[in-house]
Design an enzyme around this catalytic site. Structure first.
Site, PDB file in Angstrom:
ATOM      1  N   ASP A   1       0.511  -3.163  -0.395  1.00 30.55           N
ATOM      2  CA  ASP A   1       1.337  -3.587   0.737  1.00 30.55           C
ATOM      3  C   ASP A   1       0.428  -3.838   1.919  1.00 30.55           C
ATOM      4  O   ASP A   1      -0.246  -2.923   2.407  1.00 30.55           O
ATOM      5  CB  ASP A   1       2.331  -2.478   1.117  1.00 30.55           C
TER       6      ASP A   1
ATOM      7  N   ASP B   1       9.086   3.336  -2.338  1.00 30.12           N
ATOM      8  CA  ASP B   1       9.013   2.447  -3.507  1.00 30.12           C
ATOM      9  C   ASP B   1       7.662   2.493  -4.207  1.00 30.12           C
ATOM     10  O   ASP B   1       7.476   1.840  -5.231  1.00 30.12           O
ATOM     11  CB  ASP B   1       9.389   1.001  -3.109  1.00 30.12           C
ATOM     12  N   HIS B   2       6.736   3.294  -3.657  1.00 27.57           N
ATOM     13  CA  HIS B   2       5.424   3.420  -4.294  1.00 27.57           C
ATOM     14  C   HIS B   2       5.144   4.811  -4.860  1.00 27.57           C
ATOM     15  O   HIS B   2       4.130   5.010  -5.516  1.00 27.57           O
ATOM     16  CB  HIS B   2       4.316   3.008  -3.309  1.00 27.57           C
TER      17      HIS B   2
ATOM     18  N   HIS C   1       5.401   4.947   1.314  1.00 28.56           N
ATOM     19  CA  HIS C   1       6.730   4.365   1.283  1.00 28.56           C
ATOM     20  C   HIS C   1       7.315   4.660  -0.103  1.00 28.56           C
ATOM     21  O   HIS C   1       6.615   4.580  -1.120  1.00 28.56           O
ATOM     22  CB  HIS C   1       6.691   2.848   1.539  1.00 28.56           C
TER      23      HIS C   1
ATOM     24  N   HIS D   1       5.487  -7.262  -6.021  1.00 31.06           N
ATOM     25  CA  HIS D   1       6.159  -6.655  -4.861  1.00 31.06           C
ATOM     26  C   HIS D   1       7.145  -7.644  -4.224  1.00 31.06           C
ATOM     27  O   HIS D   1       7.142  -7.882  -3.015  1.00 31.06           O
ATOM     28  CB  HIS D   1       5.108  -6.209  -3.829  1.00 31.06           C
TER      29      HIS D   1
ATOM     30  N   HIS E   1       0.371   4.375  -0.854  1.00 32.10           N
ATOM     31  CA  HIS E   1       0.902   4.828   0.436  1.00 32.10           C
ATOM     32  C   HIS E   1       2.245   5.499   0.233  1.00 32.10           C
ATOM     33  O   HIS E   1       2.785   5.506  -0.886  1.00 32.10           O
ATOM     34  CB  HIS E   1       0.988   3.671   1.436  1.00 32.10           C
TER      35      HIS E   1
END
Lengths: 305, 305
Positions: free
Chosen positions: B212, B66-67, B64, B270, B62
């Site tokens: 997530d 941090d990914h 966000h 995570h 996805h």
């Protein structure tokens, strides 16, 4: 007044071993200014104890990834860590589009405002001014629009000599004028020369950051006589042709820039990943300009006389 | 056949100390598959000896930061290091726009093609299939569109027992049928059961990556009985409300997912930056599902029976 630069990243294009893409943090009078923000800058800040919350001004030289790909992560962490105070961002205009599209798709609305100041590549401009410093953009000559940044401390007021002021009974309402260099005339007509009552402030210091550029004399005048010159030196001079075709500078040329602009000291950075060790680059620049050092990760350079 | 996962990043949202944002690399039969690509992934790859040139498929759960914020740096380094072979990129559709705008302003034309396969968040789909594996997207329930990924090895052919084939003079043209499990009838009419001439292949292995998501039974059926389940566990269960409001899972809940889906083994990852050490998260999950480990940087987990 503190004036020092800490190197967070020294690598060009691709990271290697322990060399990260370009980023530096200036500490001027305990205010932090971030210059460029390659991938992993926020991790380097954690590593070297640089607090993101203390940064209010970020300067991005150009939009090659090794100079800005760490920015969105840093902006996002500032947001998640509760920042509300504004951030000033000095950068080429398209950076706003790049940031906005990513915030849009992550459905993030930053809790703090970003004030953009867009740099222009063809003219030196004053882009920032506070009580401590003035910052000018430096037009560089790279494959895409690119500016360096020149940080100049402002001339400071003269320092009051408390014991002399007491000795000659100088009234407090004259202090401001004394700091500006005015003489003091006592009620009895005696004139006290300003130098009797004050001492000279420190000389203003200056730092020039020349990120990515082909060797070009076009910006020499603007950066002349700086106390510390950071200049890219991507290649050794045996790769001069490659340096020219990619709009980069060799270590020898960086030494020449420092010499011709009468810099007090030179920092080399933006090293090609092909150099596993950096001594040859340092030695080559030193043949032209002896007071040269390597801008490697974690090193702090204090700008002094 | 090798089937193992190496953790490159275990942190949620913001990096901390030595914890980097999400990224993992799967090695299946010596082909590397990158899953998520947080900032600093290429530096982690250098650190742990993962060769970018061996990666032909990248999966992004996805958008966000941090990914995926490490992706552009990695794509750029692949380009600069001379890659010409195509790269498959499985991701939400807007990632193409994010990549394209950045390539545009850096004036970069990648020397290799990217084949995009856009994931959809509301339905499990087969998104990849080669001789070794089939990959399905897993619809997760997060604040923005998000999919996990389920990697299933294909059922392999039975293995020929060379000494038996020689002993019974089985002609070579029957070998393909034997591998599929067919019996062999000799010219004299004797029937040799397949099990006499072949041995069973290894059982196909499976790995589910649930990046997530809020705790939700909606994807339990799809991931049931996997050999290794990676599941986010951002918080301890005393922060259940925060986990729910941010669409994340607690360590206790991750244990429950593993238990209810009959996973053979659970990996937690995570982790929120608030946890300086991770033992409490591990212990909490183990109260529900004992065979749990922490997916921390540099660790490789071999998927076995």
């Amino acid at each position: 007044m503190k004036f020092e630069v800490t190197i967070l990243g020294s690598s060009s294009a691709t990271p290697i071993f322990n060399r990260n893409p370009s980023s530096q943090v200036l500490n001027i009078n305990e205010r932090l200014y971030l210059i460029d923000c390659g991938e992993g800058t926020q991790q380097q800040m954690l590593h070297f104890g640089v607090k993101a919350s203390r940064i209010d001004n970020i300067f991005i030289s150009h939009l090659h990834g090794d100079h800005y790909l760490g920015l969105l992560g840093l902006l996002s962490s500032m947001h998640l860590n509760g920042r509300t105070k504004p951030l000033n961002l000095f950068a080429p205009a398209p950076l706003k589009e790049i940031i906005d599209v990513q915030l849009k798709y992550s459905e993030t609305v930053l809790q703090y405002p970003i004030n953009y100041v867009f740099t222009v590549p063809d003219k030196a401009n004053v882009i920032f001014d506070n009580q401590d410093i003035v910052v000018e953009s430096i037009p560089l000559d790279h494959r895409i629009d690119c500016t360096g940044f020149l940080f100049r401390q402002k001339k400071r007021n003269r320092k009051l000599l408390k014991d002399k002021l007491e000795e000659f009974n100088v009234p407090i309402e004259y202090y401001t004028a004394l700091k500006k260099g005015v003489d003091y005339t006592a009620p009895d007509g005696t004139v006290y020369k300003n130098e009797t009552l004050t001492s000279a402030p420190e000389e203003p210091k200056s730092y020039a950051y020349c990120s990515d550029t082909i060797y070009s004399e076009s910006y020499f005048k603007q950066i002349s006589n700086v106390d510390l010159l950071y200049h890219e030196s991507t290649f050794l001079n045996d790769m001069l042709e490659r340096a020219q075709s990619t709009y980069h500078t060799t270590a020898l040329q960086a030494g020449q820039v420092a010499l011709k602009t009468n810099a007090k000291k030179l920092l080399l950075g933006h090293f090609s990943a092909r150099y596993k060790t950096l001594n040859e680059l340092l030695d080559e620049a030193k043949t032209v300009f002896p007071d040269t050092e390597l801008a490697v990760e974690g090193k702090t350079f204090v700008i002094e006389y």
